[in-house]
Design an enzyme around this catalytic site. Structure first.
Site, short mmCIF file in Angstrom:
data_model
loop_
_atom_site.label_atom_id
_atom_site.label_comp_id
_atom_site.label_asym_id
_atom_site.label_seq_id
_atom_site.Cartn_x
_atom_site.Cartn_y
_atom_site.Cartn_z
N TYR A 253 0.89 -1.13 -0.07
CA TYR A 253 0.04 0.10 0.05
C TYR A 253 0.94 1.24 -0.01
O TYR A 253 0.68 2.11 -0.71
CB TYR A 253 -0.97 0.12 1.40
N LYS B 256 1.20 3.70 -3.22
CA LYS B 256 0.75 5.02 -3.05
C LYS B 256 1.73 6.03 -3.35
O LYS B 256 1.64 7.06 -3.97
CB LYS B 256 0.11 5.27 -1.61
#
EC number: 1.1.1.-
Length: 413
Positions: free
Chosen positions: A176, A180
């Site tokens: 994640y 990102k």
């Protein structure tokens, strides 16, 4: 627990593959001044942002693979589509003046271990959003990033946008944060791209920490569930460890201001810029969560456990989950990155957002959010109890009816 903000979805575009577009229209009450689109609009942040913009008279499109659980505000339209479906995006972006790219995946819990989904949505989806903005000549794009793009387990105290670099991609522990960070950089690199027929794409990114607020469906219910199961009887990390949080109202305010700061009227001040967004306060997680333990009727964690033990347990649970995933789902209590975020100080200044965007966060109390959450769950519990009693009553009546019928048949014989 870590952000995203997202949403979502509760701020996420979840399912893989192509999805047919389905529209639900709410009747506008006044002529819109501009048209904006929010990806991840079915999630908590995306829906809150869209609703706020609609109340100001803006025409709003909420795009998500999952329908919002809340009622649409007048002036909003929901398009059910996958952020990885380029043609669906192209149709949805028609006539749009500004895109808020909120959609993401893998923020917390077991989602953090689904690498393929995370990569395809956070990186692949962002690339498509940027490309379609250019094809559709959308002049403004705001990306909802996260503080995780710079935080990788090393302490950060009151970091700012100029002094804290991206954490090296190859060293990120979870997909994640890594994806990102890639999407964050892609969005900023797209700033200044010429648009077909004239004009320029202006972009900026907002980097919030964890989000809280009324009806938040990701962090608070998950922690409350663990507390009720007596899984949070321990605490770990230094009591001086601090982090930031942001109330959804303040994060919505920052998004609206960022969109305005990408216009000629504001001198394009936010063009190509990144901003940390939070409530302007630093807190220790266990102290901040105290009202939740109190309202649920449980004592606060009092057993101090070495962080290394918790980290090792999280690592084992992650591997167990991955090994057993084809057979069954074993939910980790905490992931390694979540342990690290709780145990290591990472706080950020919001001076740049204050100065350039005019960001002025309102004051909120987590205790008030907890109070509302407890009231809403109590109402649902009472409703569930009433439904259970009703089912028992109907079952009893059915049983009595069958018994009467049997006795009647016996009498006839």
């Amino acid at each position: 627990m870590k952000p995203n903000p997202a949403g979502s979805s509760p701020e996420a575009c979840r399912a893989a593959g192509q999805a047919p577009q389905q529209k639900t229209q709410a009747t506008p009450m006044q002529a819109p001044r501009q048209k904006v689109l929010v990806t991840g609009g079915g999630g908590y942040l995306g829906f809150s942002l869209g609703s706020s913009l609609a109340k100001s008279g803006t025409s709003v499109i909420l795009l998500d693979l999952r329908r919002p659980q809340w009622e649409l505000s007048p002036g909003t339209e929901f398009i059910q589509a996958d952020v990885r479906d380029e043609e669906a995006l192209y149709r949805a972006f028609e006539g749009v003046d500004c895109v808020f790219h909120v959609a993401s995946y893998g923020m917390s819990g077991v989602e953090k271990l689904q690498k393929e989904q995370i990569e395809s949505i956070n990186v692949g989806g962002t690339k498509l959003v940027i490309n379609v903005c250019i094809r559709r000549r959308v002049p403004r794009l705001i990306y909802t990033s996260t503080v995780n793009v710079v935080f990788g387990g090393k302490p950060i105290e009151q970091g700012d946008e100029d002094s804290v670099p991206y954490f090296p991609l190859e060293k990120h522990m979870d997909d994640y944060s890594r994806t990102k960070a890639i999407a964050d950089q892609l969005t900023l690199m797209a700033n200044g791209t010429p648009l077909p027929g004239g004009g320029t794409l202006r972009t900026c990114v907002l980097r919030p920490p964890g989000i809280y607020g009324p009806e938040e469906q990701r962090h608070l219910p998950r922690v409350a569930s663990h507390i009720k199961k007596r899984l949070f009887m321990f605490r770990f990390g230094d009591r001086r460890t601090q982090m930031n949080w942001v109330h959804v109202h303040n994060l919505v305010q920052a998004h609206v201001l960022a969109a305005e700061a990408l216009t000629v009227a504001k001198g394009y001040v936010a063009s190509g810029q990144a901003y940390y967004i939070n409530d302007g306060e630093s807190v220790n997680l266990f102290e901040w969560m105290a009202p939740l333990f109190e309202k649920l009727g449980y004592s606060q964690p009092w057993i101090q456990v070495p962080t290394s033990w918790v980290y090792l347990t999280a690592a084992v649970m992650e591997y167990v989950h991955l090994a057993l995933r084809p057979i069954c789902s074993v939910q980790p209590l905490l992931t390694r990155s979540e342990v690290r975020s709780v145990a290591v100080t990472h706080t950020f200044q919001i001076a740049k957002a204050r100065a350039q965007l005019g960001y002025a966060p309102d004051k909120f109390r987590f205790a008030d959010v907890v109070e509302q959450y407890v009231r809403s769950t109590s109402r649902r519990s009472r409703g569930s109890t009433a439904r259970t009693l009703l089912r028992l009553l109907l079952g009893l009546l059915l049983l009595l009816g069958l018994l009467a019928l049997a006795l009647h048949l016996v009498g006839l014989q």
